[in-house]
Design a protein around this motif. Structure first.
Motif, PDB file in Angstrom:
ATOM      1  N   SER A 188      38.763  36.386  37.765  1.00 57.01           N
ATOM      2  CA  SER A 188      38.869  37.677  37.080  1.00 57.01           C
ATOM      3  C   SER A 188      37.620  37.934  36.239  1.00 57.01           C
ATOM      4  CB  SER A 188      40.104  37.698  36.173  1.00 57.01           C
ATOM      5  OG  SER A 188      39.913  36.836  35.061  1.00 57.01           O
ATOM      6  N   LYS A 220      37.635  38.862  33.278  1.00 61.32           N
ATOM      7  CA  LYS A 220      37.887  38.313  31.942  1.00 61.32           C
ATOM      8  C   LYS A 220      37.460  36.848  31.851  1.00 61.32           C
ATOM      9  CE  LYS A 220      41.452  37.446  28.513  1.00 61.32           C
ATOM     10  NZ  LYS A 220      42.859  37.582  28.151  1.00 61.32           N
ATOM     11  N   ILE A 221      37.864  36.024  32.808  1.00 58.83           N
ATOM     12  CA  ILE A 221      37.509  34.594  32.737  1.00 58.83           C
ATOM     13  C   ILE A 221      36.004  34.417  32.957  1.00 58.83           C
ATOM     14  CG2 ILE A 221      37.992  33.952  35.141  1.00 58.83           C
ATOM     15  CD1 ILE A 221      38.665  31.802  32.022  1.00 58.83           C
ATOM     16  N   ARG A 250      33.691  36.542  31.986  1.00 62.11           N
ATOM     17  CA  ARG A 250      33.076  36.930  30.711  1.00 62.11           C
ATOM     18  C   ARG A 250      33.285  35.862  29.651  1.00 62.11           C
ATOM     19  NH1 ARG A 250      35.619  39.011  26.794  1.00 62.11           N
ATOM     20  NH2 ARG A 250      37.249  39.948  28.054  1.00 62.11           N
ATOM     21  N   LEU A 251      34.514  35.351  29.538  1.00 61.69           N
ATOM     22  CA  LEU A 251      34.785  34.308  28.547  1.00 61.69           C
ATOM     23  C   LEU A 251      33.928  33.071  28.805  1.00 61.69           C
ATOM     24  CD1 LEU A 251      38.672  34.559  28.284  1.00 61.69           C
ATOM     25  CD2 LEU A 251      37.016  35.111  26.489  1.00 61.69           C
ATOM     26  N   TYR A 259      41.966  26.793  32.308  1.00 61.23           N
ATOM     27  CA  TYR A 259      41.459  28.063  31.782  1.00 61.23           C
ATOM     28  C   TYR A 259      40.953  27.923  30.348  1.00 61.23           C
ATOM     29  CZ  TYR A 259      42.790  30.766  35.878  1.00 61.23           C
ATOM     30  OH  TYR A 259      42.874  31.273  37.142  1.00 61.23           O
ATOM     31  N   SER A 283      37.041  28.696  29.389  1.00 62.63           N
ATOM     32  CA  SER A 283      36.726  29.721  28.392  1.00 62.63           C
ATOM     33  C   SER A 283      36.121  29.142  27.113  1.00 62.63           C
ATOM     34  CB  SER A 283      37.981  30.516  28.033  1.00 62.63           C
ATOM     35  OG  SER A 283      38.917  29.679  27.377  1.00 62.63           O
TER      36      SER A 283
END
Length: 77
Positions: free
Chosen positions: A4, A6-7, A9-10, A49, A53
């Motif tokens: 994703s 989000k992951i 970016r993190l 995860y 992150s």
């Protein structure tokens, strides 16, 4: 498997000196599935995860196992 946004970016924003973040960058780059990491290292998806992150560092009891796994995933030199 696609990661994703989000992951991704993190992971990109996380501390690059952390082993879990480094493993995450390699897995994202190689499109290596989180489910496979979980199975191979016998850990939960949530743990993976958190490593990716940078929210948690790999525990001392798993560090050698994760480092060996990371090295196996590296492309040949």
């Amino acid at each position: 498997m696609t990661y994703s946004a989000k992951i991704i970016r993190l992971n990109a924003d996380a501390d690059p000196t952390m082993l879990g973040v480094q493993l995450g960058r390699l897995c994202i780059y190689r499109q290596h599935p989180v489910a496979q990491v979980c199975q191979d290292l016998d850990v939960s998806k949530a743990a993976v995860y958190r490593w990716f992150s940078g929210k948690h560092e790999v525990g001392k009891h798993l560090r050698d196992k994760v480092l060996a796994y990371y090295r196996r995933l590296l492309p040949p030199a």
